[in-house]
Design an enzyme around this catalytic site. Structure first.
Site, PDB file in Angstrom:
ATOM      1  N   GLU A 248       5.666 -10.721 -11.293  1.00  6.49           N
ATOM      2  CA  GLU A 248       6.432 -11.111 -10.104  1.00  6.49           C
ATOM      3  C   GLU A 248       5.573 -12.142  -9.381  1.00  6.49           C
ATOM      4  O   GLU A 248       4.586 -11.790  -8.727  1.00  6.49           O
ATOM      5  CB  GLU A 248       6.682  -9.887  -9.204  1.00  6.49           C
ATOM      6  N   CYS A 282       7.348 -13.987  -0.490  1.00 11.43           N
ATOM      7  CA  CYS A 282       7.638 -14.659  -1.768  1.00 11.43           C
ATOM      8  C   CYS A 282       9.095 -15.082  -1.836  1.00 11.43           C
ATOM      9  O   CYS A 282       9.412 -16.113  -2.423  1.00 11.43           O
ATOM     10  CB  CYS A 282       7.289 -13.752  -2.938  1.00 11.43           C
TER      11      CYS A 282
HETATM   12  P1  NAD Z   1      -3.126 -13.653  -5.990  1.00 17.06           P
HETATM   13  O1  NAD Z   1      -2.578 -14.149  -7.285  1.00 17.06           O
HETATM   14  O2  NAD Z   1      -4.199 -14.419  -5.348  1.00 17.06           O
HETATM   15  O3  NAD Z   1      -3.674 -12.154  -6.157  1.00 17.06           O
HETATM   16  C1  NAD Z   1      -2.824 -11.083  -6.548  1.00 17.06           C
HETATM   17  C2  NAD Z   1      -3.663  -9.977  -7.138  1.00 17.06           C
HETATM   18  O4  NAD Z   1      -4.225 -10.415  -8.367  1.00 17.06           O
HETATM   19  C3  NAD Z   1      -4.828  -9.530  -6.268  1.00 17.06           C
HETATM   20  O5  NAD Z   1      -4.903  -8.129  -6.295  1.00 17.06           O
HETATM   21  C4  NAD Z   1      -6.021 -10.155  -6.958  1.00 17.06           C
HETATM   22  O6  NAD Z   1      -7.227  -9.468  -6.748  1.00 17.06           O
HETATM   23  C5  NAD Z   1      -5.597 -10.072  -8.411  1.00 17.06           C
HETATM   24  N1  NAD Z   1      -6.266 -10.996  -9.314  1.00 17.06           N
HETATM   25  C6  NAD Z   1      -6.825 -12.201  -9.033  1.00 17.06           C
HETATM   26  N2  NAD Z   1      -7.325 -12.760 -10.147  1.00 17.06           N
HETATM   27  C7  NAD Z   1      -7.082 -11.902 -11.151  1.00 17.06           C
HETATM   28  C8  NAD Z   1      -7.343 -11.928 -12.558  1.00 17.06           C
HETATM   29  N3  NAD Z   1      -7.938 -12.957 -13.142  1.00 17.06           N
HETATM   30  N4  NAD Z   1      -6.938 -10.881 -13.305  1.00 17.06           N
HETATM   31  C9  NAD Z   1      -6.297  -9.839 -12.731  1.00 17.06           C
HETATM   32  N5  NAD Z   1      -6.036  -9.752 -11.417  1.00 17.06           N
HETATM   33  C10 NAD Z   1      -6.417 -10.781 -10.636  1.00 17.06           C
HETATM   34  O7  NAD Z   1      -1.871 -13.503  -5.033  1.00 17.06           O
HETATM   35  P2  NAD Z   1      -1.902 -13.137  -3.490  1.00 17.06           P
HETATM   36  O8  NAD Z   1      -2.467 -14.300  -2.748  1.00 17.06           O
HETATM   37  O9  NAD Z   1      -2.501 -11.803  -3.307  1.00 17.06           O
HETATM   38  O10 NAD Z   1      -0.352 -12.994  -3.159  1.00 17.06           O
HETATM   39  C11 NAD Z   1       0.456 -14.059  -2.784  1.00 17.06           C
HETATM   40  C12 NAD Z   1       1.304 -14.513  -3.941  1.00 17.06           C
HETATM   41  O11 NAD Z   1       2.081 -13.416  -4.398  1.00 17.06           O
HETATM   42  C13 NAD Z   1       2.304 -15.585  -3.581  1.00 17.06           C
HETATM   43  O12 NAD Z   1       2.344 -16.545  -4.603  1.00 17.06           O
HETATM   44  C14 NAD Z   1       3.634 -14.839  -3.533  1.00 17.06           C
HETATM   45  O13 NAD Z   1       4.754 -15.625  -3.776  1.00 17.06           O
HETATM   46  C15 NAD Z   1       3.419 -13.833  -4.592  1.00 17.06           C
HETATM   47  N6  NAD Z   1       4.309 -12.703  -4.414  1.00 17.06           N
HETATM   48  C16 NAD Z   1       5.349 -12.567  -5.284  1.00 17.06           C
HETATM   49  C17 NAD Z   1       6.242 -11.537  -5.131  1.00 17.06           C
HETATM   50  C18 NAD Z   1       7.379 -11.342  -6.078  1.00 17.06           C
HETATM   51  O14 NAD Z   1       7.963 -10.276  -6.079  1.00 17.06           O
HETATM   52  N7  NAD Z   1       7.730 -12.330  -6.907  1.00 17.06           N
HETATM   53  C19 NAD Z   1       6.072 -10.616  -4.085  1.00 17.06           C
HETATM   54  C20 NAD Z   1       5.005 -10.777  -3.209  1.00 17.06           C
HETATM   55  C21 NAD Z   1       4.113 -11.830  -3.389  1.00 17.06           C
END
Ligand code: NAD
Length: 505
Positions: A248, A282
């Site tokens: 997502e 999002c």
């Molecule tokens: P992010 O990608 O920076 O981090 C998300 C998670 O991934 C965190 O827990 C982080 O620690 C982890 N992570 C980072 N690098 C990783 C790796 N290499 N391997 C595994 N895990 C890793 O996202 P964010 O800044 O926390 O959230 C914002 C983003 O989330 C926005 O792009 C938003 O659109 C998206 N979002 C999408 C939805 C949806 O349902 N489509 C819902 C909410 C947020």
């Protein structure tokens, strides 16, 4: 939403201790030991052991446990809402709304898992009429859930509650920006169900490296919510073990104000969709396409709706600070790029960016190739573009690598326009409606993600179908799947097949 979150930390230095910080004040509110790869593997091992007891509870037992968790959360809503406000920054009412939305989803998943996932008999067909054919949905085992910070309960819950209801154990890596909230949530499950073994729903804490360790740990499925950049990295890492995943990811959602829209209702709804939660949604609107004849009226109404919208941390604030400090620079750069390319700010401007708060910014005449239109901004800014007609609005809305959700305002053509949008979800004459309906699947197309959470599809996402064909009785002399098959049997089948399939004109 960062481009390299593995290097990002909410505290000043990368250390084995993760500092959880109030984004409004900078105050450290908790410290969490970081789980390294060994600790993650151990947590997944404990979850695997616990998953057997959880599976054996069956749908009815799991429903009771999930509903006890729901009651615990509702009865501690004030405490948890306060923690969400403190660690994520959103206003208290928004925190409460997020929580009850999650609770409604968990209730739905708990009550519908049996209906949607019970074994199903299917017709064996003519050639195998002596067989019984059954599809049994099995839990995948242990699901690794990796979450973001913007809706730190509601968003990961879309995976966690549905995976649990389907009979899986869950290991959850909350965002490093909302670790305390994630741990409160998992502890609540254990506190509501003290008789159950630990490890059915547990957390591992840390930065991106801990998430990466979870992906590599041998879990049976990864459910990731976060940025597209991280989603791609996780997909590549999951390929190593062919671990299935649901992603997502980010969005650049468009709202269409069609030629027969109720302009006032559109301005009201879209203003909330764009700016609530500091634009860190999002499925929030980041691009508005309004037909020319309504554009002036819409821009005036939209500006009017924003007159009382202001960020802060007090009780009257409509939204809070930016949760992740580095996002402020992303927002600043998108505004600067839009203005450099000829866009105009009709509400706010570059001066509105005052970390940790950003005042509302509305941009018009922004070229479609600028960052504010092509990339996810994830802040309280929005672009408005005049279009010739509904068709142009649809074409521009669809011209994005992201395709998560969308909004349409139209008195009579809402469904017709919605059907032409290449997205996973659409809200017609309202905003974000799909997110509140537990029975509706939630997810994106293109670079917004793969798979679905919520609804029946969201339950199935966390099971694997096991097809069983059982021969009920033999038909002597008519064996097909045997070396003793007779030529006369094949001859007879040929005639039957011709009768059945050979007469279509
Ligand atoms: P992010 O990608 O920076 O981090 C998300 C998670 O991934 C965190 O827990 C982080 O620690 C982890 N992570 C980072 N690098 C990783 C790796 N290499 N391997 C595994 N895990 C890793 O996202 P964010 O800044 O926390 O959230 C914002 C983003 O989330 C926005 O792009 C938003 O659109 C998206 N979002 C999408 C939805 C949806 O349902 N489509 C819902 C909410 C947020």
């Amino acid at each position: 939403m960062s481009t390299d979150t593995t290097l990002e930390t909410p505290s000043e230095t990368v250390s084995p201790i993760l500092k959880s910080v109030n984004p409004a004040t900078g105050e450290v509110i908790a410290e969490w030991p970081v789980h390294d790869a060994d600790a993650v593997t151990a947590a997944v091992g404990r979850a695997r052991v616990a998953s057997a007891a959880w599976r054996e509870l069956g749908f009815d037992g799991r429903k009771k446990a999930l509903l006890r968790w729901v009651s615990y959360l509702v009865n501690h809503a004030d405490e948890l809402s306060e923690l969400i406000r403190k660690e994520n920054g959103k206003p208290l009412e928004d925190a409460y709304l997020e929580l009850i939305l999650a609770v409604e989803h968990t209730d739905w998943a708990a009550k519908h898992a049996k209906k949607h996932l019970s074994a199903k008999k299917v017709s064996p067909g003519m050639l195998l009429a002596n067989f019984e054919a059954v599809i049994e949905e099995r839990p995948v085992g242990v699901v690794g859930v990796i979450g973001p910070w913007n809706y730190p309960i509601y968003t990961p819950n879309g995976s966690i509650a549905y995976a649990l209801a389907a009979g899986n154990a869950v290991v959850f890596k909350p965002s490093e920006f909302t670790t305390s909230i994630g741990n409160y949530y998992a502890d609540a499950f254990a506190k509501a169900n003290p008789e159950l073994p630990s490890g059915i729903f547990s957390t591992v804490n840390g930065l991106g490296a801990t998430g990466a360790a979870l992906v590599a740990s041998g879990v049976d499925k990864i459910a990731f919510t976060g940025s597209t950049a991280t989603g791609k990295r996780i997909m590549a890492a999951a390929a190593e073990r062919m671990t299935p995943l649901v992603l997502e990811c980010g969005g650049k959602d468009a709202a269409i104000v069609a030629d027969d829209a109720d302009v006032n209702a559109a301005a009201d709804g879209i203003a909330w969709s764009s700016f609530a939660n500091s634009g860190q949604t999002c499925v929030g609107t980041e691009r508005i396409y309004v037909v020319d004849e309504l554009a002036d009226q819409f821009v005036a109404a939209f500006k009017d709706k924003l007159k009382t919208v202001a960020p802060g941390s007090g009780d009257t604030a409509t939204y809070g600070p930016m949760t992740m400090p580095s996002q402020v620079e992303v927002v600043r750069s998108h505004i600067a790029d839009a203005i450099a390319k000829g866009g105009k700010a009709v509400v706010g401007g570059p001066e509105s960016v005052r970390a940790p708060y950003i005042e509302p910014v509305v941009l018009i005449d922004v070229p479609e190739d600028s960052l504010a239109v092509t990339e996810e901004t994830f802040g309280p800014t929005v672009t408005i573009k005049r279009v010739k007609n509904n068709d142009e609005a649809i074409a521009l809305a669809n011209a994005s690598k992201y395709a998560l959700a969308s909004t349409v305002y139209s008195k009579s053509k809402g469904m017709e326009i919605a059907r032409q949008l290449r997205v996973g979800m659409t809200s017609v004459n309202s905003v974000l409606g799909f997110a509140g309906v537990a029975a509706l699947p939630f997810g994106g197309v293109g670079e917004s993600g793969i798979g679905r959470i919520h609804g029946e599809q969201g339950l199935r996402e966390f099971t694997r179908p096991h097809s069983i064909a059982r021969q009920k009785f033999a038909i002597p002399g008519m064996e097909l799947l045997s070396f003793s098959r007779k030529a006369s049997t094949v001859k007879l089948i040929k005639q039957v097949i011709k009768l059945k399939h050979g007469r279509h004109t």
